[in-house]
Motif scaffolding. Structure first.
Motif, PDB file in Angstrom:
ATOM      1  N   LEU A  28       0.754  -1.242   0.072  1.00  0.00           N
ATOM      2  CA  LEU A  28      -0.055  -0.007  -0.090  1.00  0.00           C
ATOM      3  C   LEU A  28       0.823   1.224   0.019  1.00  0.00           C
ATOM      4  CD1 LEU A  28      -2.884   1.003   0.042  1.00  0.00           C
ATOM      5  CD2 LEU A  28      -2.766   1.154   2.598  1.00  0.00           C
ATOM      6  N   VAL A  29       2.177   1.212   0.788  1.00  0.00           N
ATOM      7  CA  VAL A  29       2.928   2.610   0.838  1.00  0.00           C
ATOM      8  C   VAL A  29       3.330   2.729  -0.486  1.00  0.00           C
ATOM      9  CG1 VAL A  29       5.042   3.206   1.770  1.00  0.00           C
ATOM     10  CG2 VAL A  29       3.323   2.257   3.249  1.00  0.00           C
ATOM     11  N   LYS A  30       3.713   1.627  -1.407  1.00  0.00           N
ATOM     12  CA  LYS A  30       4.351   1.733  -2.660  1.00  0.00           C
ATOM     13  C   LYS A  30       3.279   2.473  -3.459  1.00  0.00           C
ATOM     14  CE  LYS A  30       7.898  -1.817  -2.290  1.00  0.00           C
ATOM     15  NZ  LYS A  30       8.327  -2.947  -2.834  1.00  0.00           N
ATOM     16  N   GLU A  31       2.062   2.006  -3.344  1.00  0.00           N
ATOM     17  CA  GLU A  31       1.040   2.390  -4.309  1.00  0.00           C
ATOM     18  C   GLU A  31       0.999   4.123  -3.946  1.00  0.00           C
ATOM     19  OE1 GLU A  31      -2.132  -0.372  -3.411  1.00  0.00           O
ATOM     20  OE2 GLU A  31      -1.324  -1.944  -4.834  1.00  0.00           O
ATOM     21  N   ARG A 142      -9.250  -2.149   8.260  1.00  0.00           N
ATOM     22  CA  ARG A 142     -10.469  -2.099   8.155  1.00  0.00           C
ATOM     23  C   ARG A 142     -10.882  -1.321   7.093  1.00  0.00           C
ATOM     24  NH1 ARG A 142      -8.538   0.680  12.278  1.00  0.00           N
ATOM     25  NH2 ARG A 142      -9.668   2.635  12.717  1.00  0.00           N
ATOM     26  N   ARG A 143     -12.265  -1.790   6.374  1.00  0.00           N
ATOM     27  CA  ARG A 143     -12.621  -0.915   5.464  1.00  0.00           C
ATOM     28  C   ARG A 143     -13.706  -0.185   6.046  1.00  0.00           C
ATOM     29  NH1 ARG A 143     -11.438  -5.423   1.900  1.00  0.00           N
ATOM     30  NH2 ARG A 143     -10.339  -4.631   0.161  1.00  0.00           N
ATOM     31  N   VAL A 144     -13.879   1.346   5.625  1.00  0.00           N
ATOM     32  CA  VAL A 144     -14.848   2.084   6.116  1.00  0.00           C
ATOM     33  C   VAL A 144     -15.419   2.820   4.959  1.00  0.00           C
ATOM     34  CG1 VAL A 144     -14.003   2.172   8.564  1.00  0.00           C
ATOM     35  CG2 VAL A 144     -13.274   3.915   6.877  1.00  0.00           C
ATOM     36  N   LEU A 152      -9.960   2.569   3.349  1.00  0.00           N
ATOM     37  CA  LEU A 152      -9.209   1.700   4.178  1.00  0.00           C
ATOM     38  C   LEU A 152      -8.587   2.640   5.306  1.00  0.00           C
ATOM     39  CD1 LEU A 152      -6.688   0.205   1.136  1.00  0.00           C
ATOM     40  CD2 LEU A 152      -8.935  -0.795   2.164  1.00  0.00           C
ATOM     41  N   ALA A 153      -8.836   1.946   6.440  1.00  0.00           N
ATOM     42  CA  ALA A 153      -8.247   2.650   7.807  1.00  0.00           C
ATOM     43  C   ALA A 153      -7.330   1.739   8.396  1.00  0.00           C
ATOM     44  CB  ALA A 153      -9.817   2.925   8.686  1.00  0.00           C
ATOM     45  N   TYR A 154      -6.405   2.337   9.156  1.00  0.00           N
ATOM     46  CA  TYR A 154      -5.377   1.527   9.736  1.00  0.00           C
ATOM     47  C   TYR A 154      -4.966   2.365  11.084  1.00  0.00           C
ATOM     48  CZ  TYR A 154      -4.372  -0.679   5.378  1.00  0.00           C
ATOM     49  OH  TYR A 154      -4.504  -1.599   4.162  1.00  0.00           O
ATOM     50  N   ASP A 155      -4.757   1.911  12.110  1.00  0.00           N
ATOM     51  CA  ASP A 155      -4.190   2.398  13.274  1.00  0.00           C
ATOM     52  C   ASP A 155      -2.720   2.253  13.235  1.00  0.00           C
ATOM     53  OD1 ASP A 155      -6.581   2.972  14.473  1.00  0.00           O
ATOM     54  OD2 ASP A 155      -6.960   1.092  15.423  1.00  0.00           O
ATOM     55  N   PHE A 156      -1.858   3.238  13.848  1.00  0.00           N
ATOM     56  CA  PHE A 156      -0.619   3.133  13.879  1.00  0.00           C
ATOM     57  C   PHE A 156       0.036   3.602  15.107  1.00  0.00           C
ATOM     58  CE2 PHE A 156      -1.770   7.120  11.830  1.00  0.00           C
ATOM     59  CZ  PHE A 156      -0.732   7.945  12.578  1.00  0.00           C
ATOM     60  N   VAL A 157       1.334   3.048  15.315  1.00  0.00           N
ATOM     61  CA  VAL A 157       2.126   3.865  16.344  1.00  0.00           C
ATOM     62  C   VAL A 157       3.412   3.516  15.807  1.00  0.00           C
ATOM     63  CG1 VAL A 157       2.169   1.336  17.482  1.00  0.00           C
ATOM     64  CG2 VAL A 157       2.555   3.608  18.723  1.00  0.00           C
ATOM     65  N   GLY A 158       4.330   4.920  16.385  1.00  0.00           N
ATOM     66  CA  GLY A 158       5.757   5.003  15.740  1.00  0.00           C
ATOM     67  C   GLY A 158       6.739   3.911  16.431  1.00  0.00           C
ATOM     68  N   ASP A 182      -7.838   6.482   0.577  1.00  0.00           N
ATOM     69  CA  ASP A 182      -9.041   6.120  -0.229  1.00  0.00           C
ATOM     70  C   ASP A 182      -8.748   4.924  -1.155  1.00  0.00           C
ATOM     71  OD1 ASP A 182     -11.422   7.566  -1.778  1.00  0.00           O
ATOM     72  OD2 ASP A 182     -10.165   6.830  -3.388  1.00  0.00           O
ATOM     73  N   GLU A 183      -9.436   3.999  -1.155  1.00  0.00           N
ATOM     74  CA  GLU A 183      -9.210   2.536  -1.651  1.00  0.00           C
ATOM     75  C   GLU A 183      -9.204   2.738  -3.231  1.00  0.00           C
ATOM     76  OE1 GLU A 183     -10.082  -1.942  -1.098  1.00  0.00           O
ATOM     77  OE2 GLU A 183     -11.733  -0.612  -0.291  1.00  0.00           O
ATOM     78  N   THR A 184      -9.781   3.516  -3.814  1.00  0.00           N
ATOM     79  CA  THR A 184      -9.638   3.557  -5.285  1.00  0.00           C
ATOM     80  C   THR A 184      -8.307   4.321  -5.663  1.00  0.00           C
ATOM     81  OG1 THR A 184     -12.017   3.504  -5.686  1.00  0.00           O
ATOM     82  CG2 THR A 184     -10.861   4.430  -7.543  1.00  0.00           C
TER      83      THR A 184
END
Length: 273
Positions: A28-31, A142-144, A152-158, A182-184
């Motif tokens: 996803l990061v590359k995209e 998750r998808r929202v 696409l939603a993601y939680d993150f922590v450093g 945004d998924e698209t």
């Protein structure tokens, strides 16, 4: 042939998306980076207006004063340039307009002579979101639906053990939050982040960003696949130069997006009084 009602079509589409595997974070990061290249090329042809409201807070969090600044923003060779046009609702004086235009002329000259400053190739002090995400531990994919778009939603922590370059990436290791993509279009639509620990600059001798400082950042799709930042909210608690405490709420709104020919730099001039 019998046509399906719209609610049935949406139900089938939702079921399909629910069964589609979520992309791997590294992929996803590359995209996101690939899409950012296209966005930077499009943004180079646009200008917009930006209003910043800064609330100064007392030790109890109450607003004790507010200042406003208005700027016209455009991009040159991938670098963002913001020309001040109003302060606290008032047009700049003739002297201030000339001084600001001189500053802008110098920036344009400098940025045109530098390698392209697009966000996808920034490192260190000016790292963009796509450079910061690899420094994060991502969880709870998750998808929202956000603004009626599949997201696409993601939680993150450093990740405190991630290798960082420069101030921005070092600071990223101290934050946690949620990112909505945004998924698209593979574009960051919203980001919420907070400092879960104090972040010291210059070992704490220059400044220190305090735990609890938070940020909200939003982008909107304006048509033809163009995404632009529209809203930023910052709650800042910091200490500068050992003694001076800073407590601010900063509200930034970007609007009035319009096409701009960066090839005609001589047309950039302060508005006539």
């Amino acid at each position: 042939m019998v046509a399906l009602p719209i609610h049935a079509i949406l139900a089938v589409a939702s079921l399909f998306l629910a069964q589609t595997p979520l992309p791997e974070p590294a992929t996803l990061v590359k995209e996101i980076e690939a899409h950012q290249r296209r966005m930077d090329e499009l943004r180079e042809n646009y200008t917009f207006h930006e209003v910043t409201l800064t609330d100064e807070l007392d030790t109890n969090g109450a607003v004790k004063g507010t200042e406003s600044e208005e700027r016209d923003v455009f991009f040159v060779n991938g670098y963002r340039i913001a020309r001040l046009v109003k302060k606290n609702g008032r047009e700049l004086s003739e002297g201030d307009r000339k001084s600001e235009q001189h500053r802008i002329d110098k920036l344009i000259e400098k940025d045109m002579s530098e390698p392209p400053g697009h966000s996808y190739n920034r490192r260190g002090e000016n790292a963009g979101v796509s450079q910061i995400l690899p420094l994060m531990k991502i969880s709870n994919p998750r998808r929202v639906s956000l603004n009626s778009r599949d997201t696409l939603a993601y939680d993150f922590v450093g990740d405190p053990h991630a290798k960082a370059h420069g101030l921005a990436e070092n600071a990223a290791r101290k934050i946690a939050g949620t990112v909505w993509i945004d998924e698209t279009d593979r574009e960051v639509a919203r980001l919420e982040a907070r400092f879960d620990d104090n972040f010291r600059i210059g070992g704490g001798f220059l400044a220190s960003i305090r735990k609890g400082t938070s940020l909200i950042f939003e982008q909107s799709r304006l048509g033809q696949g163009l995404w632009m930042p529209t809203v930023s909210e910052v709650h800042l608690s910091a200490r500068e130069l050992l003694v001076k405490g800073v407590r601010q709420n900063i509200h930034i709104k970007d609007f009035d997006f319009r096409r701009f020919d960066v090839g005609v730099l001589q047309q950039i001039a302060p508005p006539q009084p």
